[in-house]
Design a protein around this motif. Structure first.
Motif, PDB file in Angstrom:
ATOM      1  N   MET A 103       0.830  -1.203   0.000  1.00  0.00           N
ATOM      2  CA  MET A 103       0.000   0.000   0.000  1.00  0.00           C
ATOM      3  C   MET A 103       0.861   1.248   0.000  1.00  0.00           C
ATOM      4  O   MET A 103       1.800   1.368   0.760  1.00  0.00           O
ATOM      5  N   SER A 104       0.523   2.176  -0.821  1.00  0.00           N
ATOM      6  CA  SER A 104       1.241   3.448  -0.832  1.00  0.00           C
ATOM      7  C   SER A 104       0.850   4.292   0.369  1.00  0.00           C
ATOM      8  O   SER A 104      -0.296   4.294   0.799  1.00  0.00           O
ATOM      9  N   GLN A 105       1.828   5.044   0.889  1.00  0.00           N
ATOM     10  CA  GLN A 105       1.519   5.935   1.997  1.00  0.00           C
ATOM     11  C   GLN A 105       0.587   7.053   1.554  1.00  0.00           C
ATOM     12  O   GLN A 105      -0.030   7.712   2.380  1.00  0.00           O
ATOM     13  N   ASN A 106       0.476   7.283   0.263  1.00  0.00           N
ATOM     14  CA  ASN A 106      -0.390   8.337  -0.230  1.00  0.00           C
ATOM     15  C   ASN A 106      -1.834   7.883  -0.380  1.00  0.00           C
ATOM     16  O   ASN A 106      -2.681   8.651  -0.803  1.00  0.00           O
ATOM     17  N   GLN A 107      -2.121   6.623  -0.028  1.00  0.00           N
ATOM     18  CA  GLN A 107      -3.484   6.144  -0.197  1.00  0.00           C
ATOM     19  C   GLN A 107      -4.434   6.825   0.772  1.00  0.00           C
ATOM     20  O   GLN A 107      -5.632   6.889   0.537  1.00  0.00           O
ATOM     21  N   GLY A 108      -3.913   7.348   1.852  1.00  0.00           N
ATOM     22  CA  GLY A 108      -4.779   8.062   2.772  1.00  0.00           C
ATOM     23  C   GLY A 108      -4.845   7.399   4.124  1.00  0.00           C
ATOM     24  O   GLY A 108      -4.353   6.298   4.325  1.00  0.00           O
ATOM     25  N   ILE A 109      -5.509   8.069   5.038  1.00  0.00           N
ATOM     26  CA  ILE A 109      -5.488   7.578   6.410  1.00  0.00           C
ATOM     27  C   ILE A 109      -6.437   6.426   6.647  1.00  0.00           C
ATOM     28  O   ILE A 109      -6.392   5.763   7.666  1.00  0.00           O
ATOM     29  N   THR A 150      -2.392  13.384   2.853  1.00  0.00           N
ATOM     30  CA  THR A 150      -3.062  12.253   3.497  1.00  0.00           C
ATOM     31  C   THR A 150      -4.161  12.701   4.458  1.00  0.00           C
ATOM     32  O   THR A 150      -5.186  12.028   4.591  1.00  0.00           O
ATOM     33  N   PHE A 151      -3.977  13.842   5.133  1.00  0.00           N
ATOM     34  CA  PHE A 151      -4.942  14.247   6.146  1.00  0.00           C
ATOM     35  C   PHE A 151      -5.979  15.252   5.661  1.00  0.00           C
ATOM     36  O   PHE A 151      -7.011  15.425   6.305  1.00  0.00           O
ATOM     37  N   MET A 173      -9.039  17.856  13.166  1.00  0.00           N
ATOM     38  CA  MET A 173     -10.468  18.135  13.077  1.00  0.00           C
ATOM     39  C   MET A 173     -11.057  17.554  11.791  1.00  0.00           C
ATOM     40  O   MET A 173     -12.142  16.951  11.793  1.00  0.00           O
ATOM     41  N   VAL A 174     -10.351  17.723  10.679  1.00  0.00           N
ATOM     42  CA  VAL A 174     -10.817  17.176   9.405  1.00  0.00           C
ATOM     43  C   VAL A 174     -10.783  15.650   9.444  1.00  0.00           C
ATOM     44  O   VAL A 174     -11.720  14.981   8.975  1.00  0.00           O
ATOM     45  N   HIS A 175      -9.727  15.131  10.004  1.00  0.00           N
ATOM     46  CA  HIS A 175      -9.575  13.683  10.175  1.00  0.00           C
ATOM     47  C   HIS A 175     -10.770  13.102  10.928  1.00  0.00           C
ATOM     48  O   HIS A 175     -11.317  12.059  10.568  1.00  0.00           O
ATOM     49  N   PHE A 176     -11.184  13.763  11.999  1.00  0.00           N
ATOM     50  CA  PHE A 176     -12.282  13.272  12.826  1.00  0.00           C
ATOM     51  C   PHE A 176     -13.578  13.194  12.020  1.00  0.00           C
ATOM     52  O   PHE A 176     -14.316  12.188  12.091  1.00  0.00           O
ATOM     53  N   ASN A 177     -13.893  14.214  11.256  1.00  0.00           N
ATOM     54  CA  ASN A 177     -15.118  14.201  10.467  1.00  0.00           C
ATOM     55  C   ASN A 177     -15.090  13.123   9.385  1.00  0.00           C
ATOM     56  O   ASN A 177     -16.091  12.443   9.145  1.00  0.00           O
ATOM     57  N   ALA A 178     -13.942  12.962   8.740  1.00  0.00           N
ATOM     58  CA  ALA A 178     -13.838  11.934   7.705  1.00  0.00           C
ATOM     59  C   ALA A 178     -13.915  10.538   8.314  1.00  0.00           C
ATOM     60  O   ALA A 178     -14.446   9.611   7.694  1.00  0.00           O
ATOM     61  N   TRP A 179     -13.387  10.394   9.515  1.00  0.00           N
ATOM     62  CA  TRP A 179     -13.462   9.116  10.235  1.00  0.00           C
ATOM     63  C   TRP A 179     -14.918   8.705  10.447  1.00  0.00           C
ATOM     64  O   TRP A 179     -15.305   7.557  10.181  1.00  0.00           O
TER      65      TRP A 179
END
Length: 344
Positions: A1-7, A169-170, A292-298
């Protein structure tokens, strides 16, 4: 998996096949006798259980002799290689006597596949200790030295498969996740997505020349267990590559004078252990915004999991996204002020 695939890794699924019998079957693969007592622990991301042994086992100081923790990883979030990389990091830390909780190795592995459910799982010793909402001066020093020791070992190697903390990523990947899942249809939500398009290029200059290394990734008070021997760092599920500042702002995220005073003491203890003279606290608001963005996408990515709808019922409301839009605008203003002053 690429590290650029996202969190988020690949497509995430919930645990509709998991039963108490599966938990017992997985724990019994260790080869130890169990008492039959199992208790589910609070965890939205993974499925975690406290399993009692029929006889005591010496895990060392700070650990329960009669209980273990069994963790089923959310399918589709991390690859096998990414989980094993987390395990190797933990094992290395324990070899250097850093107080963390490393997985139990059996059958020459720390990660195991439950064939019936096709879920990866691992066993961990159970820590005997407690969480603390407030830290006194000596405890602040101990926490600073603890994360300093973790960073010292983290700088000795690199992650090949874990994610890298950066605006792509984030912000970019998480914006795509929000746009694709779209559990809401409010005007504020659409404006929020538009602002995220501006946020990533705004943050990019701040991450251009940063030193990147292995981190805990989520070093807040809920992930420090205080034992009779002192603090122990737990839950490396979000470990990643990134600037050390990611592990230095969450413990004291407040902006009042008391929080800033405690943060300064924490950073001083950290520098004393690591000899890192330059810590860029100017990154704090950028890192806060990314979280904050991470939390909403989670939440959005897991919206099909009924437990998320139960815990976050306000997520689809107009009021929620009105406030999120306001908060994002405030954060972007703080970041612009930092850039305007000349980022250091």
């Amino acid at each position: 998996m690429s590290q650029n695939q996202g969190i988020w890794g690949a497509e995430t699924k919930h645990f509709h096949l998991l039963t108490p019998d599966h938990v017992m079957e997985a724990a019994e693969l260790w080869g130890k006798r169990l008492s039959g007592r199992v208790m589910a622990l609070n965890s939205l991301e993974n499925r975690v259980y406290d399993v009692e042994l029929a006889s005591s086992f010496d895990f060392g100081k700070g650990f329960s002799p009669t209980n273990i923790i069994l963790k089923f990883y959310r399918p589709g979030r991390w690859t096998k290689e990414q989980i094993l990389e987390e395990h190797r990091f933990l094992t290395t830390l324990t070899e250097f006597e850093v107080p963390v909780v490393a997985p139990i190795e059996f059958n020459d592995n720390t990660l195991h596949l439950h064939t019936e459910t096709n879920l990866w799982f691992a066993l961990f010793p159970k820590v005997q200790g407690r969480l603390k909402d407030e830290l006194i001066k000596d405890e602040i020093d101990q926490a600073g030295r603890l994360i300093g020791r973790i960073h010292n070992i983290g700088s000795m190697g690199t992650f090949a498969h874990r994610l890298a903390l950066n605006p792509h990523t984030f912000i970019d990947i998480n914006r795509e996740a929000l746009a694709q899942t779209q559990p809401v249809e409010h005007v504020s939500f659409q404006h929020y997505l538009k602002l995220l398009e501006q946020l990533s290029p705004m943050l990019a200059p701040m991450f251009t020349h940063l030193t990147i290394q292995r981190l805990h990734g989520d070093f807040h008070r809920g992930n420090i267990v205080w034992t009779s021997a002192g603090p122990m760092a737990v839950d490396f599920d979000d470990c990643l590559s990134g600037p050390v500042e990611q592990d230095l702002w969450l413990l004291f995220p407040g902006k009042d004078s008391y929080s800033l005073e405690d943060r300064d003491r924490f950073i001083s203890a950290y520098k004393e252990m690591t000899r890192k003279d330059h810590v860029n606290l100017g990154l704090t608001e950028a890192l806060r915004t990314m979280r904050m963005v991470h939390f909403n996408a989670w939440i959005a990515k897991r919206w099909d999991d009924h437990s998320f709808k139960r815990v976050f019922p306000q997520f689809t409301s107009a009021n929620y996204w009105d406030q999120e839009l306001i908060d994002l605008r405030v954060q972007m203003g703080l970041i612009q002020d930092r850039l305007g002053m000349g980022f250091e």
